[in-house]
Write an enzyme that holds these catalytic residues in place. Structure first.
Site, PDB file in Angstrom:
ATOM      1  N   ALA A  84       0.836  -1.206   0.000  1.00 53.03           N
ATOM      2  CA  ALA A  84       0.000   0.000   0.000  1.00 53.03           C
ATOM      3  C   ALA A  84       0.868   1.252   0.000  1.00 53.03           C
ATOM      4  CB  ALA A  84      -0.928   0.000   1.210  1.00 53.03           C
ATOM      5  N   ASP A  85       1.892   1.267   0.829  1.00 55.78           N
ATOM      6  CA  ASP A  85       2.818   2.399   0.858  1.00 55.78           C
ATOM      7  C   ASP A  85       3.465   2.616  -0.505  1.00 55.78           C
ATOM      8  OD1 ASP A  85       2.607   3.250   3.547  1.00 55.78           O
ATOM      9  OD2 ASP A  85       3.887   1.611   4.206  1.00 55.78           O
TER      10      ASP A  85
END
Length: 400
Positions: free
Chosen positions: A171-172
């Site tokens: 996600a990052d």
């Protein structure tokens, strides 16, 4: 001294990276890779990611992985002088990337509206967990929370197992790429209008969008992709098979032609005549039997020998590698995905390279990950500060 980076496609663009951890800094690094002058603004104590996880000599691997090609200044926004200095930096910049929570932005007078009023030329991008609207807006979040909320965790793991998050912070990383895209789109628009704008990228939005192929299956056909381990719900064989030396090889044979080629390469042509494996639908229905039929062949051979043999027959396959082997794989090296660079304190370093290759305006790694406040004096001089004023700011702990 000023900026001495490469003359890439983004030469002349200045970016203030006031974000912490991974997503925002990764997006800023991608802009720096192609020539933008990226100034990393950190608190006096440094970005938390500097001490996050394994590292050496005071620098974490997480920080090193996402903070190349920048200059660094450390300042204290809690002081009036530090906050004014931050605004001076913004007044000379094209893009600001930050991931402050709403309460922090309000406390420092750095909300989107306030930044827009004071710096109408500036592209202001906020990175958050949940975005700037909706019932969860403003709440803190981290990568695994985004994986849980967006369906990725429920779709990951062994078929009969519990939900499992992806290992790396996907996600990052996805949000980092979207930060770079958002900045480039806004810069392109600014060329036409001369105006800046505000925008946001969220971990949840980035990871949800990263799953568009599987989301498409649900949105179009009400099909919810379940956990499949290393397999597939659509093709067989499609799996990672254990080899004699304890390694594994992942392969895919997604149609009849590929399956016939695979059986010939393995010397198990008789499987083609087995009615359980007669066509794609049959192979998928009997995938466990097919995996069992394949397992002894792989178990009798070493991983690299299997890859060499199957590759010679144009079978889609690859060895399952850990990072220590992946970084030295000839294909990874041929793409320059790991780059050697020297650091003023740490000496020789290896950092991730660029995944984007452009013939006319290639990017490259020209600066190592920064030491905390490494370029504070240089950056203040760029703003016109004299040495006595810089010394006073340092003495007052406004900068480091």
């Amino acid at each position: 001294m000023g900026f001495t980076g490469n003359s890439g496609a983004l030469s002349g663009i200045k970016v203030i990276d006031a974000a912490t951890m991974v997503a925002g800094p990764l997006g800023a690094s991608l802009l720096a890779d192609f020539g933008a002058d990226v100034i990393k603004v950190e608190p006096i104590g440094g970005d938390e990611s500097r001490t996050f996880g394994p590292g050496r000599d005071g620098m974490s691997g997480v920080y090193s992985g996402v903070n190349r090609n920048k200059r660094a200044v450390a300042l204290d926004l809690r002081t009036a002088a530090g906050l004014e200095l931050f605004h001076e930096l913004c007044s000379t910049a094209d893009v600001l990337i930050e991931n402050m929570l709403p309460g922090v932005r309000e406390r420092f007078g750095l909300t989107a509206a306030e930044l827009r009023e004071r710096h109408p030329h500036l592209i202001c991008l906020n990175v958050s967990g949940y975005g700037d609207s909706g019932p969860l807006a403003g709440r803190p979040a981290m990568d695994p929370v985004a994986q849980a909320l967006t369906g990725l965790m429920e779709a990951t793991g062994e078929r009969s197992g519990k939900p499992l998050k992806a290992g790396p912070p996907v996600a990052d990383s996805a949000a980092g790429y979207l930060v770079a895209i958002a900045a480039l789109v806004a810069l392109f628009a600014k060329q036409r209008t001369g105006e800046g704008q505000t925008g946001s990228v969220s971990l949840v939005g980035a990871l949800f969008h990263l799953q568009t192929p599987w989301l498409g299956q649900y949105l179009l056909a009400d099909y919810i992709q379940g956990k499949v381990g290393n397999g597939s719900n659509f093709y067989a064989p499609y799996n990672a098979y254990t080899t004699r030396d304890g390694g594994a090889v992942h392969l895919v044979a997604f149609n009849d032609r590929h399956f016939v080629k695979l059986t010939r390469a393995m010397g198990v042509e008789a499987l083609v005549d087995d009615p359980r494996f007669a066509d794609a639908a049959s192979r998928l229905e009997h995938r466990e039997a097919l995996d069992s039929a394949f397992a002894p062949w792989f178990a009798a051979r070493d991983r690299d020998d299997v890859v060499e043999l199957l590759s010679a027959h144009d079978i889609i396959c690859a060895p399952v590698l850990a990072y220590d082997e992946a970084v030295t794989h000839p294909q990874i090296q041929a793409l320059d995905l790991v780059v050697d660079i020297d650091h003023d304190q740490l000496g020789p370093l290896r950092v991730p390279g660029l995944p984007v290759k452009l013939s006319g305006t290639p990017g490259h790694v020209h600066r190592p990950p920064t030491s905390l406040g490494e370029h504070t004096t240089e950056i203040l001089r760029d703003l016109g500060y004299q040495d006595d004023r810089i010394a006073a700011l340092r003495a007052d702990s406004v900068v480091r």
